[in-house]
Scaffold this active site. Structure first.
Site, PDB file in Angstrom:
ATOM      1  N   TYR A  62       0.847  -1.196   0.000  1.00  0.00           N
ATOM      2  CA  TYR A  62       0.000   0.000   0.000  1.00  0.00           C
ATOM      3  C   TYR A  62       0.876   1.238   0.000  1.00  0.00           C
ATOM      4  O   TYR A  62       1.830   1.329   0.770  1.00  0.00           O
ATOM      5  CB  TYR A  62      -0.883   0.024   1.256  1.00  0.00           C
ATOM      6  CG  TYR A  62      -2.298  -0.386   0.969  1.00  0.00           C
ATOM      7  CD1 TYR A  62      -3.034   0.269  -0.021  1.00  0.00           C
ATOM      8  CD2 TYR A  62      -2.905  -1.407   1.681  1.00  0.00           C
ATOM      9  CE1 TYR A  62      -4.336  -0.107  -0.291  1.00  0.00           C
ATOM     10  CE2 TYR A  62      -4.206  -1.788   1.414  1.00  0.00           C
ATOM     11  CZ  TYR A  62      -4.923  -1.131   0.424  1.00  0.00           C
ATOM     12  OH  TYR A  62      -6.202  -1.501   0.163  1.00  0.00           O
ATOM     13  N   GLU A  64      -0.599   4.745  -0.437  1.00  0.00           N
ATOM     14  CA  GLU A  64      -1.394   5.963  -0.588  1.00  0.00           C
ATOM     15  C   GLU A  64      -0.526   7.187  -0.389  1.00  0.00           C
ATOM     16  O   GLU A  64       0.296   7.226   0.542  1.00  0.00           O
ATOM     17  CB  GLU A  64      -2.536   6.021   0.430  1.00  0.00           C
ATOM     18  CG  GLU A  64      -3.785   5.330  -0.056  1.00  0.00           C
ATOM     19  CD  GLU A  64      -4.033   4.077   0.728  1.00  0.00           C
ATOM     20  OE1 GLU A  64      -3.028   3.432   1.099  1.00  0.00           O
ATOM     21  OE2 GLU A  64      -5.210   3.758   0.957  1.00  0.00           O
ATOM     22  N   ASP A 213      -7.186  14.211 -24.599  1.00  0.00           N
ATOM     23  CA  ASP A 213      -7.165  12.799 -24.206  1.00  0.00           C
ATOM     24  C   ASP A 213      -6.466  12.065 -25.353  1.00  0.00           C
ATOM     25  O   ASP A 213      -7.077  11.795 -26.389  1.00  0.00           O
ATOM     26  CB  ASP A 213      -8.597  12.296 -24.009  1.00  0.00           C
ATOM     27  CG  ASP A 213      -8.656  10.801 -23.706  1.00  0.00           C
ATOM     28  OD1 ASP A 213      -7.625  10.111 -23.886  1.00  0.00           O
ATOM     29  OD2 ASP A 213      -9.728  10.319 -23.308  1.00  0.00           O
ATOM     30  N   THR A 239      -4.094   6.703 -21.678  1.00  0.00           N
ATOM     31  CA  THR A 239      -3.825   5.364 -21.165  1.00  0.00           C
ATOM     32  C   THR A 239      -2.366   5.060 -21.487  1.00  0.00           C
ATOM     33  O   THR A 239      -1.723   5.784 -22.254  1.00  0.00           O
ATOM     34  CB  THR A 239      -4.706   4.301 -21.845  1.00  0.00           C
ATOM     35  OG1 THR A 239      -4.537   4.420 -23.255  1.00  0.00           O
ATOM     36  CG2 THR A 239      -6.167   4.467 -21.478  1.00  0.00           C
ATOM     37  N   LYS A 242      -1.936   1.437 -25.069  1.00  0.00           N
ATOM     38  CA  LYS A 242      -2.336   1.340 -26.487  1.00  0.00           C
ATOM     39  C   LYS A 242      -1.072   1.510 -27.341  1.00  0.00           C
ATOM     40  O   LYS A 242      -0.208   0.636 -27.298  1.00  0.00           O
ATOM     41  CB  LYS A 242      -3.415   2.375 -26.783  1.00  0.00           C
ATOM     42  CG  LYS A 242      -4.685   2.154 -25.941  1.00  0.00           C
ATOM     43  CD  LYS A 242      -5.809   3.080 -26.346  1.00  0.00           C
ATOM     44  CE  LYS A 242      -7.103   2.760 -25.640  1.00  0.00           C
ATOM     45  NZ  LYS A 242      -7.359   3.511 -24.404  1.00  0.00           N
ATOM     46  N   ARG A 248      -1.621  -1.923 -18.661  1.00  0.00           N
ATOM     47  CA  ARG A 248      -2.920  -1.248 -18.626  1.00  0.00           C
ATOM     48  C   ARG A 248      -2.882  -0.198 -17.531  1.00  0.00           C
ATOM     49  O   ARG A 248      -2.518  -0.495 -16.386  1.00  0.00           O
ATOM     50  CB  ARG A 248      -4.045  -2.232 -18.306  1.00  0.00           C
ATOM     51  CG  ARG A 248      -4.148  -3.406 -19.237  1.00  0.00           C
ATOM     52  CD  ARG A 248      -5.478  -4.094 -19.121  1.00  0.00           C
ATOM     53  NE  ARG A 248      -6.486  -3.298 -19.771  1.00  0.00           N
ATOM     54  CZ  ARG A 248      -6.641  -3.202 -21.091  1.00  0.00           C
ATOM     55  NH1 ARG A 248      -5.863  -3.876 -21.903  1.00  0.00           N
ATOM     56  NH2 ARG A 248      -7.578  -2.436 -21.602  1.00  0.00           N
TER      57      ARG A 248
HETATM   58  N1  DSN Z   1     -11.902   1.054 -24.909  1.00  0.00           N
HETATM   59  C1  DSN Z   1     -10.974   1.963 -25.557  1.00  0.00           C
HETATM   60  C2  DSN Z   1     -11.019   1.840 -27.024  1.00  0.00           C
HETATM   61  O1  DSN Z   1     -11.240   0.748 -27.509  1.00  0.00           O
HETATM   62  O2  DSN Z   1     -10.823   2.815 -27.723  1.00  0.00           O
HETATM   63  C3  DSN Z   1     -11.181   3.328 -25.118  1.00  0.00           C
HETATM   64  O3  DSN Z   1     -11.195   3.375 -23.753  1.00  0.00           O
END
Ligand code: DSN
Length: 430
Positions: A62, A64, A213, A239, A242, A248
């Protein structure tokens, strides 16, 4: 045997000794990934090092709080790894402040809302069905329930009979008329380059905070293959899994010290408790990998592969939204070529043939998000496995044969065998 397969096998042995049921599911999943072609635009195959960090002892603690300000003892090494992740990612994106604790992109976006808006405040974005995101004001998400979205439209291109591009004039108009406190650019199904400077002009017309974003294009931005949202945007969320090819997770960046403090408070204690420090460690590994010169070449290949796939599909008679792509993704619009085919059915047939995609609404779609008239494709995962431009014609042909099969089981089974043999020629990365 690749290092990734070896590391999966050794992890698998440990799990198998203790829990054969779960181990079997993981073994089958590795086989699924090995034998299929992954074209979901938001997915990728991480490196063995990222996976090992995610599966490390750092899951046990933990932590925090933030570096040097934790609520538990024993956090010194966690401070080191979080500091490292921050140093690396701020270097990677050329910004001053980063919060690496968001568990996901959705959490990063929610934290950005909490940092900049009060419940009931107006913000502006693109609607989910036209390529936006759930967390950009969908009525079923907290962003749409607690805040007031005003969506700006895509522009109609008469010559191409297409609604695929952002209408920058309309963005400015929406800002002047509705005076949103937050303006969001960055999307989940937008195949074109984003002009962040134009969004800055629109945000300045009403004093809005400008948030990008970049979840989809983060790797391309880091590699300089897509223009950077800095210095134009006040807040950048993303994120990490990707095009960035990390574990993730989520991330928030800014150059504004005051905003960075508000963001930190919004992430913790605002919307999250303890950070996932094994994932923070894996983020540090991924940011280190993205700082290597090879990452730029990789991202350039993602884009050239996407352009090649888009061209091959259009040459086969398919319509793509915006009539092509500048980045890693494209959206097939079946309304003209196959008016009776839904994205749901097309994605199902493709999956039966080992080609993994996601159904997608398209601009002005009259089908529901459950049916849709399109399928979204992306090249990050194929590029990770080493497929190149010449292979994209093969992939396009396989997709075309699946769609032309009309769902015939025998033909799909034949294509599945061909997909397997293509996939096996491109083993997982090491
Ligand atoms: N689920 C993602 C996507 O496929 O674009 C976005 O969060």
């Amino acid at each position: 045997m690749t290092a990734q397969t070896e590391s999966v096998i050794s992890q698998f042995d440990v799990i198998a000794a203790s829990d054969p049921q779960v181990a079997e599911i993981i073994r089958l999943e590795q086989q699924r990934q090995d034998d299929t072609l992954e074209l979901i635009a938001s997915e990728n195959h991480t490196s063995p090092a990222v996976m090992a960090a995610t599966g490390s002892c750092m899951t046990n603690k933990y932590c925090e709080g933030y570096v040097g300000k934790r609520y538990y003892s024993g956090c010194a090494l966690y401070d080191d790894v979080e500091r490292l992740a921050i140093e690396r990612v701020t270097k990677l994106f050329g910004c001053k402040y980063a919060n690496v604790q968001p568990h996901s992109g959705a959490n990063a976006n929610t934290a950005a809302f909490v940092a900049t808006l009060e419940p009931g405040d107006t913000f502006s974005s693109i609607v989910l069905s036209e390529g936006g995101h759930l967390t950009h004001g969908s009525p079923v998400n907290i962003s749409g329930k607690w805040f007031k979205p005003v969506h700006y439209p895509l522009v109609y291109d008469q010559a191409r009979d297409d609604f695929g591009h952002i209408d920058y004039d309309a963005v400015l108009e929406v800002c002047k008329q509705h005076k949103p406190k937050l303006l969001i650019c960055g999307y989940s199904a937008y195949p074109r380059t984003i002009d962040f400077a134009k969004f800055r002009e629109a945000a300045d017309s009403c004093g809005a905070v400008l948030m990008a974003d970049i979840a989809h294009i983060a790797g391309l931005v880091a590699a300089g293959v897509h223009p950077s949202p800095f210095p134009h945007c006040d807040i950048v969320t993303t994120t990490t899994h990707k095009t960035l090819r990390g574990p993730r997770g989520g991330l928030i960046m800014t150059n504004d010290e005051e905003l960075s403090k508000k963001i930190d408070r919004a992430v913790f204690p605002g919307i999250q408790g303890g950070p996932l420090m094994h994932v923070v460690a894996a983020k540090a590994v991924a940011f280190g990998e993205a700082l290597n010169p090879g990452f730029k070449t990789y991202c350039q290949k993602i884009v050239t592969n996407a352009a090649a796939l888009a061209k091959a599909l259009m040459d086969l008679g398919y319509t793509l939204t915006s009539r092509g792509t500048d980045n890693h993704l494209m959206v097939m619009d079946f309304r003209k070529s196959h008016p009776d085919l839904t994205g749901k059915i097309a994605a199902l047939w493709l999956e039966q043939a080992g080609i993994i995609t996601s159904k997608s609404t398209i601009p002005q779609d009259d089908r529901s998000p459950f049916q849709t008239s399109g399928v979204r494709l992306g090249t990050p995962a194929l590029t990770t496995r080493g497929l190149g431009e010449a292979d994209m014609a093969v992939v396009a042909d396989l997709i075309h044969r699946v769609i032309s099969s009309g769902g015939d089981e025998t033909q799909l089974a034949q294509i599945l065998e061909e997909v397997r043999s293509v996939a096996q020629r491109f083993p997982m990365p090491h």
